[in-house]
Enzyme design. Structure first.
Site, PDB file in Angstrom:
ATOM      1  CG  ASP A 165     -12.131  -6.633   0.252  1.00  0.00           C
ATOM      2  OD1 ASP A 165     -13.081  -6.686   1.085  1.00  0.00           O
ATOM      3  OD2 ASP A 165     -11.280  -6.028   0.550  1.00  0.00           O
TER       4      ASP A 165
ATOM      5  CD  GLU B 216      -2.742  -1.365   2.469  1.00  0.00           C
ATOM      6  OE1 GLU B 216      -3.994  -0.937   2.401  1.00  0.00           O
ATOM      7  OE2 GLU B 216      -1.885  -1.682   3.509  1.00  0.00           O
TER       8      GLU B 216
HETATM    9  N1  ADE Z   1      -9.108  -4.090   4.270  1.00  0.00           N
HETATM   10  C1  ADE Z   1      -9.479  -4.466   2.833  1.00  0.00           C
HETATM   11  N2  ADE Z   1     -10.416  -5.193   2.963  1.00  0.00           N
HETATM   12  C2  ADE Z   1     -10.765  -5.347   4.330  1.00  0.00           C
HETATM   13  C3  ADE Z   1     -11.803  -6.255   4.868  1.00  0.00           C
HETATM   14  N3  ADE Z   1     -12.451  -6.818   3.834  1.00  0.00           N
HETATM   15  N4  ADE Z   1     -11.839  -6.207   6.126  1.00  0.00           N
HETATM   16  C4  ADE Z   1     -11.061  -5.642   6.783  1.00  0.00           C
HETATM   17  N5  ADE Z   1     -10.057  -4.744   6.208  1.00  0.00           N
HETATM   18  C5  ADE Z   1      -9.837  -4.639   4.974  1.00  0.00           C
END
Ligand code: ADE
Length: 251
Positions: free
Chosen positions: A216, A12
């Site tokens: 996501d 990142e």
């Molecule tokens: N960072 C990126 N995606 C995430 C998720 N689904 N839960 C917690 N932190 C995250």
């Protein structure tokens, strides 16, 4: 004014630390801090590591050892709000620890003895961060077409402002993200660090801002989407974001 720039994972921050001018690497509290200048601004780059305690330790070190006067957090998050799609970006206006629950002694989500469940972003710093994030989203050459299609990145990728929820869980299940939406309906995104750093900055009276690109949907495929996104997209976006942000900051 020195700006602390944090991300949770190396992908990142895309190796930006090594690219600073006049950079010196200091090891402290088991972490590496890259102290230098970029675009004429004094910066300290570090990885918070993952989770609220690790992030709080790193933020405290940035403040107490390196004397930063503001902290910016960049990275990825899971989309929670129905309007937030993979590839969109969320700029935090407030931060909550979704797993804080000292009820019935204190209301759910309230941080005991602070009398509050949410910690605010600094409006001015957030304005600069939002401007940089929009410039990154507007750069249609940044992510190639094959990668866009692979991740279903719909154009235009949108910029949202709102509540970011942090907790010590990678949310990877439709039922869990539905439960989070039910308890915090206005939360835009979920991740694992920003609310902790916001609390540390609140304690020290420091400006804090955070931006998260959505990797996501915090659902049953979140872990697969996250892994691929962080390898192929997050670094490119992070480098562009920090490069766009620094010239906006007052030296
Ligand atoms: N960072 C990126 N995606 C995430 C998720 N689904 N839960 C917690 N932190 C995250």
């Amino acid at each position: 004014m020195t700006t602390g720039i944090l991300s949770a994972m190396a992908q990142e921050q895309a190796g930006l630390g090594e690219r600073l001018d006049e950079v010196r690497i200091e090891r402290y509290a088991g972490r590496e801090f890259h102290v230098g200048r970029w675009h004429g601004r004094e910066v300290v780059l570090a990885l918070s590591r993952i989770g609220k305690v690790a992030a709080a330790t790193t933020a405290a070190a940035l403040i107490e050892r390196f004397g930063v006067s503001r902290i910016v957090f960049t990275g990825v998050a899971g989309g929670l709000h129905p309007s937030v799609r993979v590839g969109d970006t969320v700029v935090g206006t407030e931060f909550v620890q979704h797993d804080m629950d000292a009820s019935p002694i204190f209301p759910r989500h309230e941080v005991p003895l602070y009398g509050r469940s949410r910690f605010p972003a600094d409006a001015e710093l957030t304005g600069w961060l939002a401007q940089a994030a929009q410039a990154v989203l507007d750069d249609s050459d940044l992510i190639d077409e094959t990668t866009r299609q692979r991740f279903g990145l719909l154009q235009p990728q949108r910029l949202h402002h709102g509540l970011i929820a942090s907790g010590d869980r990678f949310v990877s299940g439709a039922a869990e993200s539905a439960a989070l939406r039910a308890s915090l309906p206005e939360a835009m995104a979920v991740e694992m660090e920003a609310a902790a750093v916001a609390q540390v900055c609140f304690d020290h009276g420091l400006a804090f801002a955070a931006v998260r690109n959505i990797s996501d949907r915090a659902d049953d495929t979140a872990h697969v989407d996250f892994d691929a996104y962080i390898q192929e997209v997050a670094g490119i976006q992070a480098r562009a974001l920090i490069a766009a942000l620094l010239p906006l900051l007052p030296p």
